[in-house]
Design a protein around this motif. Sequence first.
Motif, PDB file in Angstrom:
ATOM      1  N   SER A  14      -3.973   2.961  -8.222  1.00 56.17           N
ATOM      2  CA  SER A  14      -4.109   4.409  -8.382  1.00 56.17           C
ATOM      3  C   SER A  14      -2.761   5.063  -8.610  1.00 56.17           C
ATOM      4  O   SER A  14      -1.717   4.494  -8.316  1.00 56.17           O
ATOM      5  CB  SER A  14      -4.764   5.018  -7.146  1.00 56.17           C
ATOM      6  N   LYS A  15      -2.839   6.296  -9.138  1.00 53.25           N
ATOM      7  CA  LYS A  15      -1.663   7.144  -9.316  1.00 53.25           C
ATOM      8  C   LYS A  15      -1.983   8.480  -8.645  1.00 53.25           C
ATOM      9  O   LYS A  15      -3.032   9.067  -8.887  1.00 53.25           O
ATOM     10  CB  LYS A  15      -1.380   7.378 -10.798  1.00 53.25           C
ATOM     11  N   ARG A  16      -1.082   8.969  -7.799  1.00 55.26           N
ATOM     12  CA  ARG A  16      -1.295  10.253  -7.128  1.00 55.26           C
ATOM     13  C   ARG A  16      -1.146  11.433  -8.081  1.00 55.26           C
ATOM     14  O   ARG A  16      -1.815  12.440  -7.935  1.00 55.26           O
ATOM     15  CB  ARG A  16      -0.328  10.430  -5.973  1.00 55.26           C
ATOM     16  N   SER A  17      -0.216  11.285  -9.048  1.00 51.04           N
ATOM     17  CA  SER A  17      -0.010  12.334 -10.051  1.00 51.04           C
ATOM     18  C   SER A  17       0.274  11.664 -11.381  1.00 51.04           C
ATOM     19  O   SER A  17       0.453  10.448 -11.449  1.00 51.04           O
ATOM     20  CB  SER A  17       1.160  13.241  -9.645  1.00 51.04           C
ATOM     21  N   ASP A  18       0.336  12.462 -12.434  1.00 51.31           N
ATOM     22  CA  ASP A  18       0.586  11.886 -13.764  1.00 51.31           C
ATOM     23  C   ASP A  18       1.946  11.219 -13.860  1.00 51.31           C
ATOM     24  O   ASP A  18       2.137  10.290 -14.636  1.00 51.31           O
ATOM     25  CB  ASP A  18       0.468  12.973 -14.834  1.00 51.31           C
ATOM     26  N   THR A  19       2.904  11.685 -13.067  1.00 53.67           N
ATOM     27  CA  THR A  19       4.261  11.132 -13.148  1.00 53.67           C
ATOM     28  C   THR A  19       4.545  10.072 -12.093  1.00 53.67           C
ATOM     29  O   THR A  19       5.570   9.405 -12.152  1.00 53.67           O
ATOM     30  CB  THR A  19       5.301  12.259 -12.994  1.00 53.67           C
ATOM     31  N   PRO A  21       4.225   6.490  -9.931  1.00 57.74           N
ATOM     32  CA  PRO A  21       3.979   5.104 -10.360  1.00 57.74           C
ATOM     33  C   PRO A  21       2.605   4.613  -9.904  1.00 57.74           C
ATOM     34  O   PRO A  21       2.012   5.153  -8.970  1.00 57.74           O
ATOM     35  CB  PRO A  21       5.084   4.325  -9.651  1.00 57.74           C
ATOM     36  N   LEU A  22       2.134   3.595 -10.565  1.00 61.10           N
ATOM     37  CA  LEU A  22       0.878   2.957 -10.196  1.00 61.10           C
ATOM     38  C   LEU A  22       1.072   2.203  -8.893  1.00 61.10           C
ATOM     39  O   LEU A  22       2.073   1.516  -8.722  1.00 61.10           O
ATOM     40  CB  LEU A  22       0.498   1.984 -11.311  1.00 61.10           C
ATOM     41  N   GLN A  23       0.114   2.315  -7.975  1.00 58.28           N
ATOM     42  CA  GLN A  23       0.206   1.615  -6.691  1.00 58.28           C
ATOM     43  C   GLN A  23      -1.057   0.806  -6.455  1.00 58.28           C
ATOM     44  O   GLN A  23      -2.167   1.291  -6.698  1.00 58.28           O
ATOM     45  CB  GLN A  23       0.381   2.602  -5.540  1.00 58.28           C
ATOM     46  N   TYR A  24      -0.860  -0.400  -5.936  1.00 59.32           N
ATOM     47  CA  TYR A  24      -2.007  -1.238  -5.599  1.00 59.32           C
ATOM     48  C   TYR A  24      -2.708  -0.660  -4.381  1.00 59.32           C
ATOM     49  O   TYR A  24      -2.066  -0.231  -3.423  1.00 59.32           O
ATOM     50  CB  TYR A  24      -1.548  -2.675  -5.308  1.00 59.32           C
ATOM     51  N   GLN A  25      -4.055  -0.650  -4.398  1.00 61.22           N
ATOM     52  CA  GLN A  25      -4.806  -0.100  -3.275  1.00 61.22           C
ATOM     53  C   GLN A  25      -5.627  -1.158  -2.533  1.00 61.22           C
ATOM     54  O   GLN A  25      -5.429  -1.358  -1.358  1.00 61.22           O
ATOM     55  CB  GLN A  25      -5.731   1.031  -3.757  1.00 61.22           C
ATOM     56  N   PHE A  26      -6.548  -1.822  -3.220  1.00 63.40           N
ATOM     57  CA  PHE A  26      -7.412  -2.791  -2.545  1.00 63.40           C
ATOM     58  C   PHE A  26      -8.165  -3.632  -3.565  1.00 63.40           C
ATOM     59  O   PHE A  26      -8.121  -3.358  -4.760  1.00 63.40           O
ATOM     60  CB  PHE A  26      -8.402  -2.095  -1.601  1.00 63.40           C
ATOM     61  N   SER A  27      -8.882  -4.631  -3.061  1.00 65.84           N
ATOM     62  CA  SER A  27      -9.759  -5.472  -3.885  1.00 65.84           C
ATOM     63  C   SER A  27     -11.199  -5.117  -3.570  1.00 65.84           C
ATOM     64  O   SER A  27     -11.508  -4.628  -2.482  1.00 65.84           O
ATOM     65  CB  SER A  27      -9.560  -6.950  -3.541  1.00 65.84           C
ATOM     66  N   LEU A  28     -12.078  -5.375  -4.531  1.00 63.79           N
ATOM     67  CA  LEU A  28     -13.506  -5.168  -4.268  1.00 63.79           C
ATOM     68  C   LEU A  28     -14.326  -6.138  -5.091  1.00 63.79           C
ATOM     69  O   LEU A  28     -13.847  -6.709  -6.073  1.00 63.79           O
ATOM     70  CB  LEU A  28     -13.921  -3.718  -4.540  1.00 63.79           C
ATOM     71  N   LEU A  29     -15.575  -6.343  -4.680  1.00 64.58           N
ATOM     72  CA  LEU A  29     -16.517  -7.199  -5.388  1.00 64.58           C
ATOM     73  C   LEU A  29     -17.541  -6.315  -6.083  1.00 64.58           C
ATOM     74  O   LEU A  29     -18.095  -5.402  -5.470  1.00 64.58           O
ATOM     75  CB  LEU A  29     -17.236  -8.143  -4.420  1.00 64.58           C
ATOM     76  N   ALA A  30     -17.797  -6.582  -7.358  1.00 68.27           N
ATOM     77  CA  ALA A  30     -18.777  -5.813  -8.123  1.00 68.27           C
ATOM     78  C   ALA A  30     -19.361  -6.708  -9.209  1.00 68.27           C
ATOM     79  O   ALA A  30     -18.721  -7.664  -9.648  1.00 68.27           O
ATOM     80  CB  ALA A  30     -18.115  -4.592  -8.744  1.00 68.27           C
ATOM     81  N   PRO A  31     -20.563  -6.386  -9.690  1.00 71.53           N
ATOM     82  CA  PRO A  31     -21.179  -7.213 -10.727  1.00 71.53           C
ATOM     83  C   PRO A  31     -20.543  -7.039 -12.107  1.00 71.53           C
ATOM     84  O   PRO A  31     -20.591  -7.946 -12.930  1.00 71.53           O
ATOM     85  CB  PRO A  31     -22.636  -6.759 -10.739  1.00 71.53           C
ATOM     86  N   ASN A  32     -19.928  -5.856 -12.369  1.00 69.60           N
ATOM     87  CA  ASN A  32     -19.282  -5.625 -13.662  1.00 69.60           C
ATOM     88  C   ASN A  32     -18.210  -4.543 -13.520  1.00 69.60           C
ATOM     89  O   ASN A  32     -18.079  -3.913 -12.464  1.00 69.60           O
ATOM     90  CB  ASN A  32     -20.304  -5.255 -14.743  1.00 69.60           C
ATOM     91  N   GLN A  33     -17.490  -4.315 -14.612  1.00 66.04           N
ATOM     92  CA  GLN A  33     -16.354  -3.396 -14.573  1.00 66.04           C
ATOM     93  C   GLN A  33     -16.787  -1.945 -14.347  1.00 66.04           C
ATOM     94  O   GLN A  33     -16.116  -1.189 -13.640  1.00 66.04           O
ATOM     95  CB  GLN A  33     -15.555  -3.521 -15.864  1.00 66.04           C
TER      96      GLN A  33
END
Length: 116
Positions: A14-19, A21-33
């Motif tokens: 995720s990114k908190r604002s447009d400027t 940096p991208l930060q890793y948050q978590f992993s998840l399981l899902a059937p598709n994107q």
Amino acid sequence: MKDSGFFQEFEVFSKRSDTSPLQYQFSLLAPNQELALIMAQENFMRREPVADLWVVKRSDIRKMSVEERQSLKRLDNKDYRNTKGYGYLKKKWRKYEQEMLDEKEILSWGGKPSND
């Protein structure tokens, strides 16, 4: 890594604002994107504001091999490119000052001052 079963592993960034940096948050399981993005929004956006959310299938992320990482090491000495600042100058200047002759020492060489 081969996907096994119905669910796939996804990584959420995720990114908190447009400027920001991208930060890793978590992993998840899902059937598709598409469902992974919806699940990430439901789990994450409830807690804090987000400007952008990225969901990436874990199997699509590639890391460098051991051989590739070895190629990143510098083959020759280029330490001069790494700046260490100017902290050493204080020590060097102190040594230089200690070796300098001061006015009293120079005058003491002449003996007693003459009264003309």
